[in-house]
Design an enzyme around this catalytic site. Structure first.
Site, PDB file in Angstrom:
ATOM      1  N   ASP A 345       1.318  -1.041   0.148  1.00 33.42           N
ATOM      2  CA  ASP A 345      -0.352  -0.161  -0.332  1.00 33.42           C
ATOM      3  C   ASP A 345       0.568   0.845  -0.324  1.00 33.42           C
ATOM      4  O   ASP A 345       2.119   0.530  -0.263  1.00 33.42           O
ATOM      5  CB  ASP A 345      -1.302   0.232   1.442  1.00 33.42           C
ATOM      6  CG  ASP A 345      -1.738   1.231   1.248  1.00 33.42           C
ATOM      7  OD1 ASP A 345      -2.383   1.741   0.119  1.00 33.42           O
ATOM      8  OD2 ASP A 345      -1.428   2.289   2.751  1.00 33.42           O
ATOM      9  N   ASP A 540      -1.756  -0.569   6.222  1.00 29.75           N
ATOM     10  CA  ASP A 540      -1.094  -0.015   7.337  1.00 29.75           C
ATOM     11  C   ASP A 540      -3.094   0.549   7.636  1.00 29.75           C
ATOM     12  O   ASP A 540      -3.645   0.696   8.768  1.00 29.75           O
ATOM     13  CB  ASP A 540      -0.921   1.171   7.580  1.00 29.75           C
ATOM     14  CG  ASP A 540      -1.191   2.402   6.971  1.00 29.75           C
ATOM     15  OD1 ASP A 540      -1.382   2.260   5.781  1.00 29.75           O
ATOM     16  OD2 ASP A 540      -1.325   3.159   7.679  1.00 29.75           O
ATOM     17  N   ASP A 544      -6.991  -1.455   4.007  1.00 31.02           N
ATOM     18  CA  ASP A 544      -6.382  -3.078   3.773  1.00 31.02           C
ATOM     19  C   ASP A 544      -6.343  -3.753   3.925  1.00 31.02           C
ATOM     20  O   ASP A 544      -5.713  -5.206   3.773  1.00 31.02           O
ATOM     21  CB  ASP A 544      -4.755  -2.315   4.440  1.00 31.02           C
ATOM     22  CG  ASP A 544      -3.395  -0.863   2.999  1.00 31.02           C
ATOM     23  OD1 ASP A 544      -4.030  -1.129   2.112  1.00 31.02           O
ATOM     24  OD2 ASP A 544      -3.797  -0.609   3.980  1.00 31.02           O
TER      25      ASP A 544
END
Length: 646
Positions: A345, A540, A544
């Site tokens: 990410d 995080d 996600d």
């Protein structure tokens, strides 16, 4: 096997720990001195010692100090229905040695076995030390301010919203926000970082941190059970329950292996006897074949495998925890060693996630101050980094926030809230499209992260915010490439142009933007269609969590990551440093390499000595080395992981 007095898997070592090392050393020293004395008396042919009764009593006196604890465990194992364990094997082998007059060898087998167990126990304690230290940091008391008085209570009794006080050098018992202007905190227990962190008023302070300079007051935001420290402790405690495939295999293997070799030892005595009954060509000597069977039994003890394999994984988990990396079990330590694809990410993972407002572009009839007020007010309860940037900007420019209601967070899009009886939407372009709100097509050409705003279905303007790469982001990518991980990708909900820019800075060729959470999941599913692709996803945020759960190994940034991401992930990077991902993979690979070294070492030596023992070419002394010696070598090899991971 399990001990009734403790939960440690290796019974003998646990009981040794209870009795105390001084007593253990005393027993072994007495046994060793008597053994050496007996061998000297026997070698010098002292007349008195040549009498069989005298030498038997002497060696029994040498045997019993180290044998009694083992015999006790063998008896308790039999009472529990555990007929085939190392204690039973040692008992049969040593009693058999005494039965055929090999007294010194019988004592030596038991003495060296006990000595090996003792050193194995010390090695296990060393491997457990880091995790024990982590488990010992839970504060037992909290000082809470009630009616102007400081009262000491259990942390479980403190309510959200109360203020606690922590003296200099004291450990923070609960999560909260700092009431003082600023203070320095030691965060080593949570992140592995030795440098103190300067925290300012209303910034988050986590349980487990230590106030290094002054007495501080903290406004409690989470109950004790949900604090960062309690979450870490649960993960560490649960880690020992999740076994790696090699551990599970060795346990099953040992349960089958031990009775099989016991049966083979019986056949070593029985088959030659039956063969001797068939003719006169074979001279069968019972004591010779019994001796070979005893050698076979001693060698067959699976200690080297049963102890060193779990110890290797436990050592790997402990070494990683010192680096601020929490593996939730040995199975994930094993899984990460096979990773060949890492998908990141962007925001909060590779970038700092601290956004600053760069431009404010309102529609005609709307002031820039009003646009910022509406956007920041709608986002005031959000934990998203973009929301933090908007609120910080509003506070800096003394723009007051308005009260909101009916807040609805739309994962990957933005927020809807009611403000002054108006419906306010704040988020990305996806949110405007989802709600069928018309907006200028020029927004697609804007560089930077866009936060668009609409009121009652009408677009009123946008703001752009920028983020920066974390200090070690480039190092993280370079180290992954050095580990021969060639497929590295970025998935982000941010605009493709922004994602591409960051990817170019990091020399990452594959970067995908404009992705909603479900699109990230779809991307991971497509990658998994290639059976050779072993994927680690690093994220995080709450958005996600699905991708973390779907990947072969989910890695969460734990310092400021969302609870959902941390709970879903298999590995947690407490320092939020992406470079620690390469450290985690190295730890897994080193651990797996050491595990297989120990398996090959133990099985190789044991098979060789088993064959030699059955052929009458190995004595109990070689058998002791094949058992205790190899076990110690395997344990020492397992302990190398503590030195290798830095």
């Amino acid at each position: 096997m399990s001990c009734q007095c403790c939960s440690h898997n290796h019974v003998h070592t646990a009981c040794y720990r209870q009795k105390g090392f001084i007593e253990v050393y005393g027993r072994m020293m007495l046994s060793g001195l008597l053994l050496i004395g007996g061998i000297i008396l026997q070698a010098t042919e002292v007349t008195m010692f040549q009498q069989k009764g005298i030498s038997l009593v002497w060696y029994l006196a040498a045997y019993l100090p180290v044998a009694l604890p083992v015999l006790k465990e063998a008896w308790e194992g039999l009472a529990r229905g555990e007929y085939f364990n190392e204690f039973t094997l040692m008992f049969i082998a040593t009693i058999g040695a005494f039965a055929i007059g090999e007294y010194p060898e019988g004592v030596a087998v038991m003495l060296f076995y006990s000595l090996g167990e003792h050193f194995q126990d010390k090695a296990v304690n060393k491997a457990r030390r880091d995790i024990r230290a982590l488990l010992d940091i839970r504060p037992e008391k909290a000082v809470v301010i009630r009616n102007g008085q400081a009262i000491e209570v259990s942390p479980q009794e403190v309510q959200i919203g109360e203020v606690i006080e922590v003296k200099a050098g004291g450990r923070v018992p609960l999560d909260g926000t700092l009431c003082n202007e600023n203070a320095n905190f030691n965060t080593a227990a949570l992140t592995g970082e030795s440098l103190p962190r300067d925290i300012k008023r209303e910034e988050e302070v986590l349980a487990g941190m230590i106030s290094t300079e002054r007495t501080v007051q903290i406004h409690v935001t989470r109950p004790f059970a949900d604090s960062a420290l309690s979450r870490i402790l649960r993960m560490v405690q649960d880690a020992s329950e999740r076994k790696a495939p090699a551990e599970l295999f060795i346990r099953k293997f040992a349960r089958v292996y031990t009775p099989v070799v016991t049966a083979l030892a019986v056949l070593i005595v029985l088959i030659p006897w039956l063969w001797s009954l068939c003719g006169d060509t074979f001279d069968y000597v019972f004591s010779d074949w019994l001796y070979r069977a005893l050698v076979f039994l001693v060698v067959s003890c699976p200690c080297a495998l049963v102890v060193s394999i779990p110890l290797s994984y436990f050592g790997g988990i402990g070494a990683a925890s010192r680096q601020g990396i929490l593996f939730k079990g040995g199975n994930y330590l094993d899984a990460i060693s096979r990773i060949n694809t890492v998908v990141f990410d962007k925001t909060g993972t590779l970038t700092r996630g601290e956004f600053d407002v760069q431009t404010c572009v309102p529609q005609p009839g709307i002031s820039g101050e009003r646009l910022i007020q509406l956007a920041a007010s709608a986002e005031q309860d959000s934990t998203h980094p973009l929301a933090a940037g908007l609120i910080r900007y509003a506070q800096t420019h003394r723009i007051s926030l308005l009260s909101i209601s009916n807040v609805e967070e739309m994962a990957g899009c933005g927020i809807q809230a009611t403000l002054d009886n108006q419906t306010v939407l704040v988020g990305n372009i996806h949110l405007l499209e989802r709600e069928s709100i018309a907006y200028p097509s020029a927004l697609h050409e804007v560089k930077g992260t866009i936060v668009a705003c609409a009121v009652n279905g009408q677009y009123i303007g946008y703001l752009t915010l920028t983020d920066t790469l974390k200090a070690d982001a480039r190092q993280a990518i370079n180290e992954l490439k050095e580990l021969n991980i060639k497929k590295i990708q970025i998935l982000s909900g941010d605009k493709q142009s922004i994602v591409t820019t960051f990817a170019q800075q990091l020399s990452i060729e594959q970067a995908y933007g404009d992705l909603l959470p479900e699109a990230k999941v779809k991307h991971i599913e497509n990658l998994k269609q290639d059976n050779t692709c072993r994927i680690a996803f690093v994220g995080d945020g709450i958005n996600d969590a699905p991708a973390l759960a779907l990947s072969h190994v989910g890695i969460a940034m734990g310092e400021w990551g969302s609870d959902a991401a941390i709970e879903t992930a298999d590995v947690v990077i407490q320092t939020d440093q992406p470079s620690r991902i390469a450290t985690a993979i190295r730890t897994g690979r080193q651990t797996r390499r050491i595990v297989w070294q120990n398996i090959l070492l133990a099985l190789g030596v044991k098979i060789a000595v088993l064959v030699l023992g059955a052929a009458g070419m190995a004595t109990l002394w070689e058998a002791v080395f094949a058992d205790v010696g190899v076990a110690l070598l395997a344990v020492l090899n397992a302990m190398r992981i503590q030195k290798l991971i830095k």
